[in-house]
Scaffold this active site. Sequence first.
Site, PDB file in Angstrom:
ATOM      1  CB  CYS A  30      10.691  -6.900 -26.215  1.00 38.19           C
ATOM      2  SG  CYS A  30      10.086  -7.928 -27.553  1.00 38.19           S
ATOM      3  CD  GLU A  71      15.910 -11.820 -31.360  1.00 31.04           C
ATOM      4  OE1 GLU A  71      15.185 -10.813 -31.309  1.00 31.04           O
ATOM      5  OE2 GLU A  71      16.364 -12.271 -32.432  1.00 31.04           O
TER       6      GLU A  71
HETATM    7  P1  NAD Z   1      16.246 -10.964 -17.952  1.00 30.90           P
HETATM    8  O1  NAD Z   1      17.368 -10.546 -18.794  1.00 30.90           O
HETATM    9  O2  NAD Z   1      16.212 -10.535 -16.532  1.00 30.90           O
HETATM   10  O3  NAD Z   1      16.124 -12.573 -17.931  1.00 30.90           O
HETATM   11  C1  NAD Z   1      16.093 -13.343 -19.106  1.00 30.90           C
HETATM   12  C2  NAD Z   1      16.627 -14.742 -18.818  1.00 30.90           C
HETATM   13  O4  NAD Z   1      17.942 -14.644 -18.344  1.00 30.90           O
HETATM   14  C3  NAD Z   1      15.829 -15.511 -17.766  1.00 30.90           C
HETATM   15  O5  NAD Z   1      15.672 -16.851 -18.204  1.00 30.90           O
HETATM   16  C4  NAD Z   1      16.713 -15.433 -16.541  1.00 30.90           C
HETATM   17  O6  NAD Z   1      16.621 -16.583 -15.726  1.00 30.90           O
HETATM   18  C5  NAD Z   1      18.107 -15.353 -17.116  1.00 30.90           C
HETATM   19  N1  NAD Z   1      19.011 -14.569 -16.274  1.00 30.90           N
HETATM   20  C6  NAD Z   1      18.717 -13.502 -15.496  1.00 30.90           C
HETATM   21  N2  NAD Z   1      19.812 -13.049 -14.872  1.00 30.90           N
HETATM   22  C7  NAD Z   1      20.833 -13.843 -15.263  1.00 30.90           C
HETATM   23  C8  NAD Z   1      22.231 -13.875 -14.956  1.00 30.90           C
HETATM   24  N3  NAD Z   1      22.797 -13.004 -14.127  1.00 30.90           N
HETATM   25  N4  NAD Z   1      22.996 -14.835 -15.549  1.00 30.90           N
HETATM   26  C9  NAD Z   1      22.441 -15.720 -16.412  1.00 30.90           C
HETATM   27  N5  NAD Z   1      21.125 -15.732 -16.725  1.00 30.90           N
HETATM   28  C10 NAD Z   1      20.323 -14.812 -16.162  1.00 30.90           C
HETATM   29  O7  NAD Z   1      14.933 -10.470 -18.727  1.00 30.90           O
HETATM   30  P2  NAD Z   1      13.414 -10.571 -18.277  1.00 30.90           P
HETATM   31  O8  NAD Z   1      13.169  -9.642 -17.139  1.00 30.90           O
HETATM   32  O9  NAD Z   1      13.018 -12.004 -18.113  1.00 30.90           O
HETATM   33  O10 NAD Z   1      12.680 -10.024 -19.604  1.00 30.90           O
HETATM   34  C11 NAD Z   1      12.548  -8.660 -19.876  1.00 30.90           C
HETATM   35  C12 NAD Z   1      13.564  -8.181 -20.886  1.00 30.90           C
HETATM   36  O11 NAD Z   1      13.556  -9.021 -22.040  1.00 30.90           O
HETATM   37  C13 NAD Z   1      13.242  -6.790 -21.399  1.00 30.90           C
HETATM   38  O12 NAD Z   1      14.415  -6.067 -21.541  1.00 30.90           O
HETATM   39  C14 NAD Z   1      12.610  -7.056 -22.761  1.00 30.90           C
HETATM   40  O13 NAD Z   1      12.685  -5.974 -23.648  1.00 30.90           O
HETATM   41  C15 NAD Z   1      13.424  -8.207 -23.212  1.00 30.90           C
HETATM   42  N6  NAD Z   1      12.707  -8.961 -24.243  1.00 30.90           N
HETATM   43  C16 NAD Z   1      13.187  -8.953 -25.519  1.00 30.90           C
HETATM   44  C17 NAD Z   1      12.494  -9.632 -26.513  1.00 30.90           C
HETATM   45  C18 NAD Z   1      12.990  -9.649 -27.933  1.00 30.90           C
HETATM   46  O14 NAD Z   1      12.455 -10.424 -28.729  1.00 30.90           O
HETATM   47  N7  NAD Z   1      13.961  -8.845 -28.304  1.00 30.90           N
HETATM   48  C19 NAD Z   1      11.324 -10.321 -26.200  1.00 30.90           C
HETATM   49  C20 NAD Z   1      10.873 -10.301 -24.892  1.00 30.90           C
HETATM   50  C21 NAD Z   1      11.574  -9.622 -23.902  1.00 30.90           C
END
Ligand code: NAD
Length: 429
Positions: A207, A173
């Site tokens: 998002c 997602e």
């Molecule tokens: P992110 O991708 O930075 O982090 C998401 C999760 O991944 C966190 O739990 C984080 O700890 C983990 N993570 C981060 N880097 C990692 C790595 N290198 N290896 C493994 N795990 C890792 O996203 P964010 O900043 O927390 O959220 C914002 C993003 O999420 C935006 O792009 C937004 O559009 C998206 N989002 C999508 C939805 C949806 O339903 N499609 C909903 C909410 C947010």
Amino acid sequence: MDPFEDTLRRLREAFGAGRTRPAEFRTEQLQALSRFLQDNKKLLQDALAQDLHKLTKLGSAFIRKEPYGLVLIIAPWNYPLNLTLMPLVGAIAAGNCVVLKPSEISKGAEKVLAEVLPRYLDQSCFAVVLGGPEETGRLLEHKFDYILFTGSPRVGKIIMTAAAKHLTPVTLELGGKNPCYVDDNCDPQTVANRVTWFRYFNAGQTCVAPDYVLCTPETQERLLPALQSAITRFYGEDPRTSPDLGRIINQKHFQRLQALLRCGRVAIGGQSDESQRYIAPTVLVDVQEAEPVMQEEIFGPILPIMTVGSLDEAIAFINRREKPLALYAFSNNNQVVKQLLERTSSGSFGGNEGFIYLTLSSLPLGGVGHSGMGKYHGKFSFDTFSHHRACLLAPPGLEKLNEPRYPPYNERTQQLISWALSFPTCTLL
Ligand code: NAD
């Protein structure tokens, strides 16, 4: 010389031109496929005999939805409870054990989920684990039976790569830049109210929020005073004092958004206060496509307006970018909304409406292409976290009925088999 290039280009061009969309086309092609099987029965039988030397029945066929096993749910920070608990509900309902990894950035929710939630759930089946990128990387070295990840496309690729090592299926997602087309034929104030509400909700950290507006220069001029009016009505003369306007999650994101404010020209808002991580609801105009604000997902209370000459130009603009998570179209003309729907692709679509569809459990949430894969919400969550096992149970007796399937074959057994195959519910070879 790439032997596939021409074929792939031809097929992509046909898809881009909408060849495969009409229902009549699909019916025609399926009928042609059926004719292929009918007309070439002998040829195909000979081919199968050559390749495999190869020929099911009374019984009961059914799909058994089974839990995958151990599911990993990784969540972002922007709706830190909703985006952990909604998938968790689906995973539990489908009968799985779950490891829940909340975001390390939304520390308040992370603490409650880690310290309080386990007291309510059976700890032999459900665990909350903590950590940032490094710890999550180590977690992903383990084999899971299903992973649902919500977050950025960049990290989505890391998750999918790690899952591939174990052939673990994933739902991703993800995010991206959601276009919002505003037609000349619209009531600017109605559009401005709706866009203002769903762009600045949670300080734009959503998002499915509209990331940018696409409209003609004339509509931009009508929209700007209407947007200003809606922002003042919702958040007051000084939005900083409004209890209804959120703050940016942390300093890093605040600095990132500050840099985006330097793109184009500020038409509305633009003020900020680092001590409060406050950014005013902002509208940018005269923005170039190459500027960072049009290159990265904004995820903050900033709304650039990109001007286009026509609906066709807007559709071309949308289609030369990655497929978005959500796409919005505002127009008094249903045909315009329909055109946007038919000639583009996105995870979800809002016609004259914001992201309220998220609250409908009859609709799935999920992206397409760069904005993700798979879906959940409501019944879709149960299906996502279930393996659909195809099952056929045959009676142990009635062996006589099986005789025609056993070699050696002759004209009569082949006729019998062809006759049996003409029943769609008949179990085949
Ligand atoms: P992110 O991708 O930075 O982090 C998401 C999760 O991944 C966190 O739990 C984080 O700890 C983990 N993570 C981060 N880097 C990692 C790595 N290198 N290896 C493994 N795990 C890792 O996203 P964010 O900043 O927390 O959220 C914002 C993003 O999420 C935006 O792009 C937004 O559009 C998206 N989002 C999508 C939805 C949806 O339903 N499609 C909903 C909410 C947010």
